[in-house]
Design a protein around this motif. Structure first.
Motif, PDB file in Angstrom:
ATOM      1  N   THR A 117      37.654  26.321 -15.057  1.00 32.15           N
ATOM      2  CA  THR A 117      38.718  25.579 -15.743  1.00 32.15           C
ATOM      3  C   THR A 117      38.648  24.099 -15.405  1.00 32.15           C
ATOM      4  O   THR A 117      38.766  23.238 -16.283  1.00 32.15           O
ATOM      5  N   ASP A 118      38.433  23.797 -14.122  1.00 30.05           N
ATOM      6  CA  ASP A 118      38.374  22.396 -13.703  1.00 30.05           C
ATOM      7  C   ASP A 118      37.160  21.683 -14.282  1.00 30.05           C
ATOM      8  O   ASP A 118      37.226  20.511 -14.653  1.00 30.05           O
ATOM      9  N   THR A 119      36.039  22.400 -14.403  1.00 30.12           N
ATOM     10  CA  THR A 119      34.814  21.796 -14.925  1.00 30.12           C
ATOM     11  C   THR A 119      34.887  21.592 -16.436  1.00 30.12           C
ATOM     12  O   THR A 119      34.464  20.547 -16.957  1.00 30.12           O
ATOM     13  N   LEU A 120      35.420  22.565 -17.142  1.00 33.07           N
ATOM     14  CA  LEU A 120      35.443  22.509 -18.610  1.00 33.07           C
ATOM     15  C   LEU A 120      36.515  21.585 -19.161  1.00 33.07           C
ATOM     16  O   LEU A 120      36.501  21.254 -20.355  1.00 33.07           O
ATOM     17  N   ASN A 121      37.464  21.185 -18.317  1.00 30.44           N
ATOM     18  CA  ASN A 121      38.607  20.398 -18.811  1.00 30.44           C
ATOM     19  C   ASN A 121      38.824  19.127 -17.999  1.00 30.44           C
ATOM     20  O   ASN A 121      39.956  18.719 -17.761  1.00 30.44           O
ATOM     21  N   LYS A 122      37.743  18.499 -17.584  1.00 29.54           N
ATOM     22  CA  LYS A 122      37.853  17.302 -16.752  1.00 29.54           C
ATOM     23  C   LYS A 122      38.725  16.255 -17.432  1.00 29.54           C
ATOM     24  O   LYS A 122      38.587  15.974 -18.612  1.00 29.54           O
ATOM     25  N   GLY A 123      39.641  15.713 -16.647  1.00 27.21           N
ATOM     26  CA  GLY A 123      40.535  14.695 -17.181  1.00 27.21           C
ATOM     27  C   GLY A 123      41.806  15.232 -17.794  1.00 27.21           C
ATOM     28  O   GLY A 123      42.674  14.449 -18.204  1.00 27.21           O
ATOM     29  N   TYR A 124      41.952  16.549 -17.859  1.00 30.37           N
ATOM     30  CA  TYR A 124      43.170  17.110 -18.460  1.00 30.37           C
ATOM     31  C   TYR A 124      44.379  16.801 -17.585  1.00 30.37           C
ATOM     32  O   TYR A 124      44.380  17.045 -16.380  1.00 30.37           O
TER      33      TYR A 124
END
Length: 308
Positions: A117-124
């Motif tokens: 989740t953290d890798t696929l949504n960087k900057g969220y």
């Protein structure tokens, strides 16, 4: 069951998922005109195995929002949930919201899901009416903030209510560094219990709108292995001597600086088979019920002493 629970001097029940309507009817009837009612912590359980291990996948998130809606309306006795597989459904017609202490959002999240989740949504980032991402918040932490915000917004808009709310986690995702968790190659990604973090301190709240926000943690004395192997925990003493479980509780609460914490799940197994060992004798299994009871009392005393 409620009569037996009440005789234990228990005053609160925590449940993990939306239960069938009969549970809420029984709780309503037990509490009606009862001077010592049982209160409820209602967890809202997100599905397991998210697509691409991504909590922020739109379909996964939509499904979770639907479950949040179902749970809230069910607690207020105000929904007919259509028949569905592997989840409770039916007519929820009994309003037990006067006995609701709060909602628990989430579950024991898997480290690989958190990292994905953290890798696929960087900057969220997330900013809502009640919750927002602090500058250091990860996408997973921001997703938890958004999920909590959705629940409280629905409570307020539909029922003018503000229950307490919490996120659920476990030591596997704690912000502490555990040097005893390692592998021979030195590759942290090959570990399991010390490679991902969910830190409640990275979630911000709009304080003048909130009743209470806290962390609900599942903490046992025999798993993960760092409970046994981190040397510092063996320095903890109570009236019975060395107690590594208390050492972990002390270390964890010291960094839990912004919000209250409860140990929402703990205990000991009396299974005939031992799955995990503990140097202080609190193994996962292989205990009789007297040892089990004494161990749970000791754990409870440590939880209280350390300020949970």
């Amino acid at each position: 069951w409620f009569n037996q629970i009440a005789k234990l001097n228990v005053n609160t029940i925590r449940i993990y998922t939306l239960l069938p309507p009969a549970f809420y009817q029984a709780l309503y009837e037990f509490n009606l005109d009862n001077p010592t009612p049982l209160y409820l912590l209602q967890e809202i359980w997100p599905e397991e195995y998210p697509i691409d291990s991504n909590y922020l996948n739109p379909d996964y998130n939509q499904t979770y929002h639907q479950e949040i809606e179902y749970a809230i309306h069910a607690v207020h006795g105000n929904i007919q949930i259509p028949e569905r597989s592997s989840r409770s459904y039916g007519l929820y017609a009994y309003d037990i919201s006067p006995y609701l202490l709060g909602y628990l959002v989430g579950r024991e999240m898997e480290p690989d899901e958190v990292l994905a989740t953290d890798t696929l949504n960087k900057g969220y980032r997330f900013t809502g009416d009640y919750f927002y991402s602090l500058p250091q918040a990860t996408p997973t932490e921001s997703w938890l903030a958004a999920s909590c915000d959705y629940a409280l917004s629905l409570e307020n808009s539909d029922y003018a209510s503000q229950p307490m709310i919490a996120i659920v986690s476990w030591p596997t995702l704690d912000p502490l560094t555990h040097n005893s968790e390692w592998n021979s190659s030195g590759d942290k990604s090959k570990q399991y219990n010390d490679k991902a973090i969910v830190n409640i301190n990275n979630i911000g709240i709009t304080q003048n709108k909130m009743v209470s926000f806290f962390g609900a943690y599942h903490i046992y004395p025999n798993y993960p292995d760092f409970m046994n192997n981190d040397v510092a925990y063996a320095n903890y003493r109570d009236e019975q001597g060395v107690f590594r479980y208390g050492g972990y509780l002390q270390a964890f609460i010291q960094q839990h600086s912004k919000y209250p914490a409860i140990v929402a799940e703990y205990g000991l197994s009396s299974s005939s088979v031992t799955a995990h060992f503990n140097p202080d004798g609190y193994n996962h299994g292989g205990m009789n019920e007297i040892q089990q009871a004494n161990g749970i009392i000791r754990m409870t005393n440590a939880i209280k002493k350390e300020g949970y």
